[in-house]
Design an enzyme around this catalytic site. Structure first.
Site, mmCIF file in Angstrom:
data_model
loop_
_atom_site.group_PDB
_atom_site.id
_atom_site.type_symbol
_atom_site.label_atom_id
_atom_site.label_comp_id
_atom_site.label_asym_id
_atom_site.label_seq_id
_atom_site.Cartn_x
_atom_site.Cartn_y
_atom_site.Cartn_z
ATOM 1 C CG ASN A 261 -10.078 1.635 -0.823
ATOM 2 O OD1 ASN A 261 -10.467 0.500 -0.584
ATOM 3 N ND2 ASN A 261 -8.802 1.927 -0.977
ATOM 4 N NE ARG B 15 -6.333 -9.247 -0.523
ATOM 5 C CZ ARG B 15 -6.646 -8.678 0.642
ATOM 6 N NH1 ARG B 15 -7.603 -7.774 0.690
ATOM 7 N NH2 ARG B 15 -6.013 -9.017 1.742
ATOM 8 C CG HIS C 64 -9.949 -1.659 -4.765
ATOM 9 N ND1 HIS C 64 -10.365 -1.956 -3.491
ATOM 10 C CD2 HIS C 64 -11.024 -1.803 -5.570
ATOM 11 C CE1 HIS C 64 -11.640 -2.277 -3.525
ATOM 12 N NE2 HIS C 64 -12.071 -2.194 -4.774
ATOM 13 C CB ILE C 65 -4.160 1.466 -2.607
ATOM 14 C CG1 ILE C 65 -4.908 2.686 -2.039
ATOM 15 C CG2 ILE C 65 -2.656 1.702 -2.649
ATOM 16 C CD1 ILE C 65 -4.709 2.917 -0.568
ATOM 17 C CE1 TYR D 273 -3.775 -2.354 0.210
ATOM 18 C CE2 TYR D 273 -2.628 -3.297 2.091
ATOM 19 C CZ TYR D 273 -3.622 -3.368 1.143
ATOM 20 O OH TYR D 273 -4.473 -4.437 1.120
ATOM 21 C CG ASP E 174 -28.322 -4.370 -0.918
ATOM 22 O OD1 ASP E 174 -28.016 -4.613 -2.101
ATOM 23 O OD2 ASP E 174 -28.827 -5.219 -0.152
#
Length: 151
Positions: free
Chosen positions: A79, A116, A105-106, A28, A92
């Site tokens: 994110n 994932r 998403h990083i 990250y 929802d």
């Protein structure tokens, strides 16, 4: 010259993103969430938007925030962290947002563990940005600047 007010972009970050810069920096990076929020705020302002950035480790809090902004924001950048792959309830809530929604998403979630690879958000988002590091948030703001009509 300042841009006219185009409304507010909301950036929501889910679980564990408060540890950005300290948690798994090999995946990250070293940029903190506060740094990302500052960069996004400056970038949004340059495009004429205000920015409301929030983070929670709690699914229900994220859902409540989405309910709060669903009819008033100019765009939502989300994110969801690990909730991406597990939360129908978050999906929802996101589907009720009237403005464009961008999932960010990083890391490239598609090159990581199999679990994932599925997102409950991607199918209802206007777009998905993954694997660009924290620059993905700025790319999302750039997209919203083109997608949201000028006031």
């Amino acid at each position: 010259m300042p841009q006219p007010d185009r409304g507010t972009i909301v950036v929501l970050n889910g679980p564990n993103l408060n540890l950005l810069g300290r948690r798994q920096p090999d995946i990250y990076g070293h940029t903190t969430l506060a740094d990302v929020e500052d960069q996004c705020r400056d970038h949004a302002r340059a495009h004429g938007f205000a920015l409301d950035a929030r983070q929670s480790n709690h699914e229900g809090t994220l859902i409540d925030w989405i309910h709060e902004i669903r009819l008033t924001c100019a765009g939502l950048i989300i994110n969801p962290g690990g909730l991406t792959h597990t939360s129908v309830a978050l999906r929802d809530a996101v589907v009720t947002v009237a403005a464009p929604v961008l999932e960010v998403h990083i890391s490239n979630i598609h090159s990581r563990e199999d679990f994932r690879h599925h997102s409950y958000i991607s199918g209802i988002a206007s777009g998905v940005i993954a694997g660009l590091g924290t620059h993905g948030y700025l790319a999302a703001i750039d997209h919203l600047a083109r997608a949201v009509p000028r006031a």
